[in-house]
Design an enzyme around this catalytic site. Sequence first.
Site, short mmCIF file in Angstrom:
data_model
loop_
_atom_site.label_atom_id
_atom_site.label_comp_id
_atom_site.label_asym_id
_atom_site.label_seq_id
_atom_site.Cartn_x
_atom_site.Cartn_y
_atom_site.Cartn_z
N ALA A 32 1.01 -1.57 -0.09
CA ALA A 32 0.24 0.61 -0.19
C ALA A 32 1.54 1.19 -0.08
O ALA A 32 0.88 1.30 1.23
CB ALA A 32 -0.71 -0.02 1.20
N LEU A 33 1.69 1.24 -0.81
CA LEU A 33 2.34 2.53 -1.23
C LEU A 33 2.67 3.93 -1.52
O LEU A 33 1.66 3.78 -1.35
CB LEU A 33 3.92 1.87 -2.12
CG LEU A 33 4.27 0.10 -1.56
CD1 LEU A 33 5.17 -0.37 -3.21
CD2 LEU A 33 5.26 0.07 -0.49
N HIS A 34 3.18 4.91 -0.65
CA HIS A 34 3.07 5.48 -0.60
C HIS A 34 4.14 6.82 -1.44
O HIS A 34 5.03 6.22 -0.96
CB HIS A 34 1.93 6.41 0.30
CG HIS A 34 2.03 6.19 1.91
ND1 HIS A 34 4.24 6.45 1.81
CD2 HIS A 34 1.85 5.25 2.42
CE1 HIS A 34 4.49 6.21 3.44
NE2 HIS A 34 2.83 5.60 3.54
N HIS A 37 7.27 5.95 1.36
CA HIS A 37 7.77 4.76 1.04
C HIS A 37 8.82 5.27 -0.08
O HIS A 37 9.91 4.55 -0.28
CB HIS A 37 6.66 3.75 0.42
CG HIS A 37 6.33 3.14 1.13
ND1 HIS A 37 4.29 3.03 1.39
CD2 HIS A 37 6.32 2.46 2.18
CE1 HIS A 37 4.11 2.08 2.47
NE2 HIS A 37 5.09 2.30 3.05
N GLN A 153 9.89 1.83 16.35
CA GLN A 153 10.44 0.67 15.32
C GLN A 153 11.80 0.93 14.86
O GLN A 153 12.35 0.02 14.84
CB GLN A 153 9.55 0.48 14.39
CG GLN A 153 10.05 -0.50 13.40
CD GLN A 153 9.18 -0.68 12.77
OE1 GLN A 153 7.83 -1.71 12.42
NE2 GLN A 153 9.35 -0.45 10.82
P1 AMP Z 1 5.28 -0.34 6.32
O1 AMP Z 1 5.42 -0.14 4.30
O2 AMP Z 1 4.36 0.69 7.04
O3 AMP Z 1 5.38 -0.93 7.26
O4 AMP Z 1 6.21 1.35 5.97
C1 AMP Z 1 7.62 0.68 5.52
C2 AMP Z 1 8.80 1.56 5.92
O5 AMP Z 1 8.55 2.75 5.60
C3 AMP Z 1 9.67 1.58 6.81
O6 AMP Z 1 10.21 1.69 7.58
C4 AMP Z 1 8.09 3.18 7.92
O7 AMP Z 1 8.69 3.77 9.13
C5 AMP Z 1 8.68 3.67 5.98
N1 AMP Z 1 7.41 4.37 5.82
C6 AMP Z 1 6.27 4.55 6.33
N2 AMP Z 1 5.64 5.87 6.40
C7 AMP Z 1 6.39 6.33 5.88
C8 AMP Z 1 6.27 8.12 6.28
N3 AMP Z 1 5.38 9.05 5.84
N4 AMP Z 1 8.06 8.77 5.42
C9 AMP Z 1 8.96 8.24 5.51
N5 AMP Z 1 8.61 6.48 5.89
C10 AMP Z 1 7.76 6.24 6.55
#
Ligand code: AMP
Length: 280
Positions: A32-34, A37, A153
């Site tokens: 669910a990338l944004h 990511h 984390q």
């Molecule tokens: P997730 O898919 O939520 O497990 O996140 C994957 C990685 O992306 C983790 O290292 C998160 O900390 C990082 N991440 C998620 N949201 C953001 C954001 N808004 N800005 C920077 N890194 C992010």
Amino acid sequence: MIIVRTLAQLESELVPLRAGHSKVGLVPTMGALHQGHVSLVDRARQESDYVVVSIFVNPTQFNNPVDLATYPRSQEQDIEMLEVNGCDLLFMPTAGVVYPEPDSRVFDFTPLDKVMEGAFRPGHFNGVAQVVSRLFDMIKPDIAFFGEKDFQQLAIIMRMTREMGYPIQIVACPTVREPDGLAMSSRNRRLSSQQRQSAAKISEILFKSCTFVAQKRVDALKIDVIAQINQVQELEVEYFEIVDATTLQPISNWEDAVKVAGCIAVFCGEVRLIDHIDYK
Ligand code: AMP
């Protein structure tokens, strides 16, 4: 970009790279990338020769089955996004590949994992440590990229990497925000438009609170932030802690730590959002 789902495929792609001394960078995600990511992928591209992104919604880190069932998934969009942003290899394993046997390892990161997310989501960080160590074992990256968005984390992963002796450099990447300040998160997709407006108040109130550090005691500032956020429609603070940014333990006075962070979890309707701010 190559899409790989099995360990054998992964090995056949990565073994020659390692032999050629290419620097392999890993960005672990749950999809669910944004743009948050994407910022990690950008950084990985700058700092490594070969960029691996993993997408795996790790069941062992969800303490709430409803959260796991409703976690957003958007595989096709994710693949497109990674194609255009310079990912070399996308690793999309099934649970059977990551955990050929149930993972019974128990990690203890006292005191880092006993507060905030650790206290409110029992078992969460144990699951995070399990999946990240499995990804490290399978991919053997030279460098891995994590977001400060997940502040606690990040501290736990740095500690795990050190304690388990992984020869992997951990890079902390700044939190990417929407134009109105809301920290980008896959979970934001689950917000209604009214909730989305309310959610923007979380960072707004946190940012504003920084201007009171010189005037207010830690406790008073904490109480104010919680009260202000709870006044916003559909928002309910689960916790807000002002902590030593290194030990993650709550402080009583601003002088108690060199670096101080505010960490918050807020329910916006059913959706649980986290954010953080640097006070000093
Ligand atoms: P997730 O898919 O939520 O497990 O996140 C994957 C990685 O992306 C983790 O290292 C998160 O900390 C990082 N991440 C998620 N949201 C953001 C954001 N808004 N800005 C920077 N890194 C992010």
